[in-house]
Design a protein around this motif. Sequence first.
Motif, PDB file in Angstrom:
ATOM      1  N   ILE A 125     -40.518  52.981  19.108  1.00 47.96           N
ATOM      2  CA  ILE A 125     -39.905  52.675  17.811  1.00 47.96           C
ATOM      3  C   ILE A 125     -38.782  53.676  17.596  1.00 47.96           C
ATOM      4  O   ILE A 125     -39.021  54.878  17.479  1.00 47.96           O
ATOM      5  CB  ILE A 125     -40.936  52.789  16.674  1.00 47.96           C
ATOM      6  N   ALA A 126     -37.551  53.164  17.603  1.00 54.82           N
ATOM      7  CA  ALA A 126     -36.396  54.039  17.387  1.00 54.82           C
ATOM      8  C   ALA A 126     -36.103  54.094  15.896  1.00 54.82           C
ATOM      9  O   ALA A 126     -35.691  53.094  15.305  1.00 54.82           O
ATOM     10  CB  ALA A 126     -35.192  53.510  18.158  1.00 54.82           C
ATOM     11  N   PHE A 127     -36.365  55.254  15.293  1.00 55.14           N
ATOM     12  CA  PHE A 127     -36.060  55.424  13.874  1.00 55.14           C
ATOM     13  C   PHE A 127     -34.542  55.403  13.690  1.00 55.14           C
ATOM     14  O   PHE A 127     -33.798  55.779  14.596  1.00 55.14           O
ATOM     15  CB  PHE A 127     -36.594  56.778  13.373  1.00 55.14           C
ATOM     16  N   ASN A 128     -34.107  54.982  12.529  1.00 50.70           N
ATOM     17  CA  ASN A 128     -32.687  55.054  12.234  1.00 50.70           C
ATOM     18  C   ASN A 128     -32.220  56.491  12.444  1.00 50.70           C
ATOM     19  O   ASN A 128     -32.859  57.426  11.974  1.00 50.70           O
ATOM     20  CB  ASN A 128     -32.450  54.626  10.776  1.00 50.70           C
ATOM     21  N   GLY A 129     -31.126  56.659  13.191  1.00 50.38           N
ATOM     22  CA  GLY A 129     -30.611  58.003  13.437  1.00 50.38           C
ATOM     23  C   GLY A 129     -31.144  58.668  14.688  1.00 50.38           C
ATOM     24  O   GLY A 129     -30.747  59.786  15.013  1.00 50.38           O
ATOM     25  N   ALA A 130     -32.040  57.981  15.400  1.00 55.87           N
ATOM     26  CA  ALA A 130     -32.549  58.562  16.648  1.00 55.87           C
ATOM     27  C   ALA A 130     -31.413  58.690  17.659  1.00 55.87           C
ATOM     28  O   ALA A 130     -30.481  57.871  17.669  1.00 55.87           O
ATOM     29  CB  ALA A 130     -33.652  57.680  17.226  1.00 55.87           C
ATOM     30  N   ASN A 131     -31.494  59.709  18.490  1.00 52.83           N
ATOM     31  CA  ASN A 131     -30.502  59.901  19.551  1.00 52.83           C
ATOM     32  C   ASN A 131     -31.288  60.132  20.832  1.00 52.83           C
ATOM     33  O   ASN A 131     -31.749  61.237  21.092  1.00 52.83           O
ATOM     34  CB  ASN A 131     -29.612  61.096  19.209  1.00 52.83           C
ATOM     35  N   TYR A 132     -31.477  59.086  21.588  1.00 56.68           N
ATOM     36  CA  TYR A 132     -32.443  59.115  22.690  1.00 56.68           C
ATOM     37  C   TYR A 132     -31.831  58.573  23.969  1.00 56.68           C
ATOM     38  O   TYR A 132     -31.093  57.589  23.953  1.00 56.68           O
ATOM     39  CB  TYR A 132     -33.654  58.263  22.300  1.00 56.68           C
ATOM     40  N   ARG A 133     -32.175  59.242  25.051  1.00 59.28           N
ATOM     41  CA  ARG A 133     -31.739  58.780  26.368  1.00 59.28           C
ATOM     42  C   ARG A 133     -32.936  58.785  27.308  1.00 59.28           C
ATOM     43  O   ARG A 133     -33.590  59.806  27.490  1.00 59.28           O
ATOM     44  CB  ARG A 133     -30.665  59.709  26.930  1.00 59.28           C
ATOM     45  N   GLN A 134     -33.231  57.645  27.877  1.00 60.71           N
ATOM     46  CA  GLN A 134     -34.282  57.568  28.894  1.00 60.71           C
ATOM     47  C   GLN A 134     -33.664  57.099  30.197  1.00 60.71           C
ATOM     48  O   GLN A 134     -32.896  56.140  30.209  1.00 60.71           O
ATOM     49  CB  GLN A 134     -35.373  56.594  28.458  1.00 60.71           C
ATOM     50  N   THR A 135     -33.968  57.805  31.268  1.00 65.68           N
ATOM     51  CA  THR A 135     -33.490  57.345  32.563  1.00 65.68           C
ATOM     52  C   THR A 135     -34.692  57.229  33.484  1.00 65.68           C
ATOM     53  O   THR A 135     -35.537  58.112  33.527  1.00 65.68           O
ATOM     54  CB  THR A 135     -32.478  58.327  33.193  1.00 65.68           C
ATOM     55  N   MET A 136     -34.778  56.131  34.172  1.00 69.17           N
ATOM     56  CA  MET A 136     -35.875  55.941  35.109  1.00 69.17           C
ATOM     57  C   MET A 136     -35.289  55.507  36.448  1.00 69.17           C
ATOM     58  O   MET A 136     -34.583  54.498  36.521  1.00 69.17           O
ATOM     59  CB  MET A 136     -36.847  54.887  34.585  1.00 69.17           C
ATOM     60  N   ALA A 137     -35.553  56.286  37.473  1.00 67.66           N
ATOM     61  CA  ALA A 137     -35.059  55.964  38.815  1.00 67.66           C
ATOM     62  C   ALA A 137     -36.258  55.773  39.728  1.00 67.66           C
ATOM     63  O   ALA A 137     -37.102  56.655  39.836  1.00 67.66           O
ATOM     64  CB  ALA A 137     -34.172  57.089  39.336  1.00 67.66           C
ATOM     65  N   VAL A 138     -36.323  54.619  40.342  1.00 72.78           N
ATOM     66  CA  VAL A 138     -37.470  54.285  41.189  1.00 72.78           C
ATOM     67  C   VAL A 138     -36.984  54.046  42.610  1.00 72.78           C
ATOM     68  O   VAL A 138     -36.091  53.228  42.846  1.00 72.78           O
ATOM     69  CB  VAL A 138     -38.184  53.008  40.675  1.00 72.78           C
ATOM     70  N   ASP A 139     -37.576  54.777  43.535  1.00 73.65           N
ATOM     71  CA  ASP A 139     -37.240  54.622  44.935  1.00 73.65           C
ATOM     72  C   ASP A 139     -38.328  53.770  45.580  1.00 73.65           C
ATOM     73  O   ASP A 139     -39.477  54.187  45.670  1.00 73.65           O
ATOM     74  CB  ASP A 139     -37.200  56.031  45.547  1.00 73.65           C
ATOM     75  N   LEU A 140     -37.938  52.574  45.978  1.00 71.94           N
ATOM     76  CA  LEU A 140     -38.918  51.626  46.526  1.00 71.94           C
ATOM     77  C   LEU A 140     -38.807  51.577  48.040  1.00 71.94           C
ATOM     78  O   LEU A 140     -37.783  51.160  48.578  1.00 71.94           O
ATOM     79  CB  LEU A 140     -38.634  50.214  45.997  1.00 71.94           C
ATOM     80  N   GLU A 141     -39.874  51.976  48.721  1.00 71.51           N
ATOM     81  CA  GLU A 141     -39.842  51.918  50.178  1.00 71.51           C
ATOM     82  C   GLU A 141     -40.323  50.537  50.649  1.00 71.51           C
ATOM     83  O   GLU A 141     -40.803  49.742  49.841  1.00 71.51           O
ATOM     84  CB  GLU A 141     -40.662  53.083  50.728  1.00 71.51           C
ATOM     85  N   PRO A 142     -40.171  50.242  51.944  1.00 72.02           N
ATOM     86  CA  PRO A 142     -40.460  48.872  52.410  1.00 72.02           C
ATOM     87  C   PRO A 142     -41.849  48.371  51.989  1.00 72.02           C
ATOM     88  O   PRO A 142     -42.841  49.091  52.132  1.00 72.02           O
ATOM     89  CB  PRO A 142     -40.357  48.983  53.933  1.00 72.02           C
ATOM     90  N   GLY A 143     -41.871  47.181  51.447  1.00 67.45           N
ATOM     91  CA  GLY A 143     -43.140  46.571  51.059  1.00 67.45           C
ATOM     92  C   GLY A 143     -43.715  47.105  49.764  1.00 67.45           C
ATOM     93  O   GLY A 143     -44.796  46.694  49.348  1.00 67.45           O
ATOM     94  N   ALA A 144     -43.015  48.030  49.103  1.00 62.29           N
ATOM     95  CA  ALA A 144     -43.513  48.565  47.835  1.00 62.29           C
ATOM     96  C   ALA A 144     -43.201  47.580  46.711  1.00 62.29           C
ATOM     97  O   ALA A 144     -42.238  46.814  46.790  1.00 62.29           O
ATOM     98  CB  ALA A 144     -42.876  49.912  47.540  1.00 62.29           C
ATOM     99  N   ILE A 145     -44.046  47.600  45.677  1.00 61.28           N
ATOM    100  CA  ILE A 145     -43.870  46.680  44.552  1.00 61.28           C
ATOM    101  C   ILE A 145     -43.716  47.488  43.264  1.00 61.28           C
ATOM    102  O   ILE A 145     -44.408  48.487  43.071  1.00 61.28           O
ATOM    103  CB  ILE A 145     -45.078  45.713  44.457  1.00 61.28           C
ATOM    104  N   PHE A 146     -42.799  47.046  42.424  1.00 65.23           N
ATOM    105  CA  PHE A 146     -42.649  47.678  41.118  1.00 65.23           C
ATOM    106  C   PHE A 146     -42.722  46.607  40.030  1.00 65.23           C
ATOM    107  O   PHE A 146     -42.067  45.578  40.111  1.00 65.23           O
ATOM    108  CB  PHE A 146     -41.296  48.395  41.009  1.00 65.23           C
ATOM    109  N   ALA A 147     -43.553  46.880  39.020  1.00 62.81           N
ATOM    110  CA  ALA A 147     -43.563  46.040  37.830  1.00 62.81           C
ATOM    111  C   ALA A 147     -43.342  46.970  36.646  1.00 62.81           C
ATOM    112  O   ALA A 147     -43.944  48.048  36.593  1.00 62.81           O
ATOM    113  CB  ALA A 147     -44.903  45.325  37.688  1.00 62.81           C
ATOM    114  N   GLY A 148     -42.460  46.583  35.740  1.00 60.26           N
ATOM    115  CA  GLY A 148     -42.225  47.468  34.609  1.00 60.26           C
ATOM    116  C   GLY A 148     -41.771  46.688  33.397  1.00 60.26           C
ATOM    117  O   GLY A 148     -41.124  45.650  33.522  1.00 60.26           O
ATOM    118  N   TRP A 149     -42.187  47.170  32.228  1.00 60.53           N
ATOM    119  CA  TRP A 149     -41.609  46.573  31.028  1.00 60.53           C
ATOM    120  C   TRP A 149     -41.241  47.656  30.039  1.00 60.53           C
ATOM    121  O   TRP A 149     -41.695  48.798  30.136  1.00 60.53           O
ATOM    122  CB  TRP A 149     -42.516  45.509  30.410  1.00 60.53           C
TER     123      TRP A 149
END
Lengths: 285, 228
Positions: A125-149
Amino acid sequence: MEMIVTNPYDVDAGGWQGELELDYGAIAGKTVLQRSYHRAPLKVQRSLYPEGDRCCHTVMLHTAGGIVGGDRLATQIHLAPQSHALLTTAAATKLYRSNGPEAEHRITAQVEPGAVLEWLPQEAIAFNGANYRQTMAVDLEPGAIFAGWEITRFGRTARGEQFLTGMWRSHLELYQNGVPIWCDRQGLPGGMDTVTHPHSLNQQPIIGSFLWFGQPITPELLHTLRQLPPPPQGEFGLTTTQHHGLLARYRGASTTDVKQWFITLWQYLRQQQLNRPPLKLRIWG
Amino acid sequence: MTPTADPTALLRLLQLASPTLPIGAYSYSEGLETLAATGQLTNAADLHGWLIQQLQHGTIRIDGAVLLRAYAAAQGGDWEAVIQWNQWLSASRETAELRQSSQQMGQALLKLLGDLVTPPLPWPVAELTPCNGAIAFALAAWQWQLDPQTALLGYLQSWATNLISAGVKVIPLGQTAGQRLLWGLDPHLDQARQQISQLDDHNLNSCGWGLSLASMAHETQYSRLFRS
């Protein structure tokens, strides 16, 4: 499991310097959280196995109640070959109003061959006036699976708040062999135009994205996924990414609706590609 | 009297930014066809507002920023960086349709450039395939010695022209209304150019849920003029 807490609130830096390091391994078919390091306010509950040994469920906690300007949070996840971890959060994440400084959460994950990472946090929940940065870096090797929401509510709408000032950024990047295969870099500046215009929020407070990156999504499977029960209201759609991953997006007014839709898609894909019976975590409500 | 300091550069920019450049830009509506069909785009003012939102917050800024980076990399002979920016742009296309339109136009322009310049080609064609539109435009601008800021402005203008043509068809609007719209975008195009030039790498993000959703819906729209 070791537990180290060292003076995590850094007054000079103006916020929490939280850290989480999770290292999963697969031992005789069981996924084990082999090493876990945390620095407040980030923390995890003990591992759970509601669907057997193969998949380790980890619930992440933010013990300070929410994220404030100046916080620097870092989460590092490593999954050894053939391990399988499902990560979620105990509650919605609050992104408080900032008096200027940016709060940042950097997440990195390395998913080794044949491993599965499911990153399924509850909404932010981003409150009015929030200043937020999220970075997500995923390194997927062969046959790896990623699910994300990721589900974000802009403004505490129950009290009529809108996201009129501030900045919210969320970057999700997937790499294979060092090459970016998916870069979803969202950045929403608070303002009347972004809140109201159909190009951005269209007066809807909630946006959500679900990504599944595993075995290729065939046109037939995409067609089937499009026939699954949709959210009763709001706008939504499905498409495919490079290398045939799946992307779902939602814009609307109900976290219940968007969660239910993402869970429906996720359960179907999990059954198809991981041979798992439908599962719904109690914590998701 | 000379019409401009560099007549050759002007002529090349006009050719590169022209809607008649045979790269298929006219076949895509970037979600406008869906927005019109669902009643979210009903007049010239709606289209004007949409284009301004795109220029202020949307993915076209990212294309523009990557165009400048690819131009600078080509100028420095750093083909590895051009290849990486092209991969980055491919990964950042939000829908299958948007990726297809960017890559189809880029491939067509790259091929056209190959037919126009004297061999050997300075850029590594195989490693740049599939090539995105903004990358091919940057290579053309560099090869034809256009100033990068002017090239960026030309890129934005040609993007706006294409979408206005699409809007004229799907809303529909009269041709004069379309031209009036383009006329009114002048200050916004230049403002966007300036803002794009200031973007640093870690702030290359955009906000265009409306475009993303419209493009997803267009992939399954029953009746359509534009490609998906």
